[in-house]
Design a protein around this motif. Sequence first.
Motif, PDB file in Angstrom:
ATOM      1  N   VAL A   1       0.693  -1.224   0.240  1.00 43.11           N
ATOM      2  CA  VAL A   1       0.235   0.085  -0.071  1.00 43.11           C
ATOM      3  C   VAL A   1       0.869   1.106  -0.015  1.00 43.11           C
ATOM      4  CG1 VAL A   1      -1.886   1.306   1.536  1.00 43.11           C
ATOM      5  CG2 VAL A   1      -1.972  -1.176   1.333  1.00 43.11           C
ATOM      6  N   LEU A   2       0.401   2.372  -0.864  1.00 45.47           N
ATOM      7  CA  LEU A   2       1.257   3.396  -0.792  1.00 45.47           C
ATOM      8  C   LEU A   2       0.151   4.514  -0.301  1.00 45.47           C
ATOM      9  CD1 LEU A   2       3.428   5.364  -1.639  1.00 45.47           C
ATOM     10  CD2 LEU A   2       2.215   5.485  -3.912  1.00 45.47           C
ATOM     11  N   SER A   3       0.495   5.020   0.842  1.00 45.63           N
ATOM     12  CA  SER A   3      -0.453   6.134   1.560  1.00 45.63           C
ATOM     13  C   SER A   3       0.294   7.350   1.324  1.00 45.63           C
ATOM     14  CB  SER A   3      -0.642   5.775   2.887  1.00 45.63           C
ATOM     15  OG  SER A   3      -1.467   4.655   2.929  1.00 45.63           O
ATOM     16  N   PRO A   4      -0.136   8.209   0.525  1.00 43.76           N
ATOM     17  CA  PRO A   4       0.201   9.661   0.366  1.00 43.76           C
ATOM     18  C   PRO A   4      -0.224  10.574   1.518  1.00 43.76           C
ATOM     19  CG  PRO A   4      -0.600   8.753  -1.935  1.00 43.76           C
ATOM     20  CD  PRO A   4      -1.260   7.919  -0.674  1.00 43.76           C
ATOM     21  N   GLY A   5       0.282  11.612   1.884  1.00 40.98           N
ATOM     22  CA  GLY A   5      -0.353  12.608   2.612  1.00 40.98           C
ATOM     23  C   GLY A   5      -0.761  13.995   1.476  1.00 40.98           C
ATOM     24  N   PRO A   6      -1.251  15.056   1.957  1.00 43.07           N
ATOM     25  CA  PRO A   6      -1.733  15.988   0.892  1.00 43.07           C
ATOM     26  C   PRO A   6      -0.872  16.155  -0.142  1.00 43.07           C
ATOM     27  CG  PRO A   6      -1.973  16.634   3.186  1.00 43.07           C
ATOM     28  CD  PRO A   6      -1.200  15.377   3.398  1.00 43.07           C
TER      29      PRO A   6
END
Length: 250
Positions: free
Chosen positions: A178-183
């Motif tokens: 999983v890739l979880s970007p921030g803003p």
Amino acid sequence: MARLAGKVAVITGGSSGIGAASARLFYKEGARVAVFARGEAELQRVVADFGENGLAIAGDVSRMADLDRLFNAVHDRFGRIDVLFANAGMNNPVDTVVDMSEEGYDRTFAVNAKGVYFTVQKAVPHLKDPASIILTSSVGHTKGWPGNTVYAATKAAIRAFARGMSGELVDRGVRVNVLSPGPTETDVFSPDDIPQEKLGEMKQGVIASLPVGRIAEPDEIARAALFLASDDSSFMLGSELAVDGGLTQL
């Protein structure tokens, strides 16, 4: 040596933002790249310089016939898939539990959860063993932001998908992470229904919450996606990589 030399990558949500930046980077790193999203013209602009190593297919991840068409086209052109980046998603209407509509709820889950799940299912018969699957979640699934509840729930589902799918596909050598970007500076920060003054206030509030003091550029998230796509992450399975400027870490 190019980190994706000889590989075939499929990227959903590939017409703009993180998906488009990843498509260009993956191509630069030696991959043949298929991009999928709803905007035909935008997709064609992404792959304009890829030649025979690029493929653009327009469609909606929540529609099974569109996904079948995507993967049949990829199979006919490239013969297999080495990297699947299930990146397509949408931000739900910024509504709370008091005023969220059934239509808004259903559409957000249809794209962000159902769309990701069945993108993987439809891709599985075409995956080379081994292969890398990347699912785009969001650090939003760890936060309790008002108006973000439905969106956060869909992104939490993606985190759960990665764990379960990893156990189901590991015997084939398929890694799911999983890739979880921030803003990030994407279309989320330029909606048509919010006045520019209000939008500026929202962005400043977001920036103030980030330890690094700025919003990410799509290219920064794309470099993290490249890591997960490449053999550099060969010992990662069922993991989540947060690229969020320290938002959930500090």
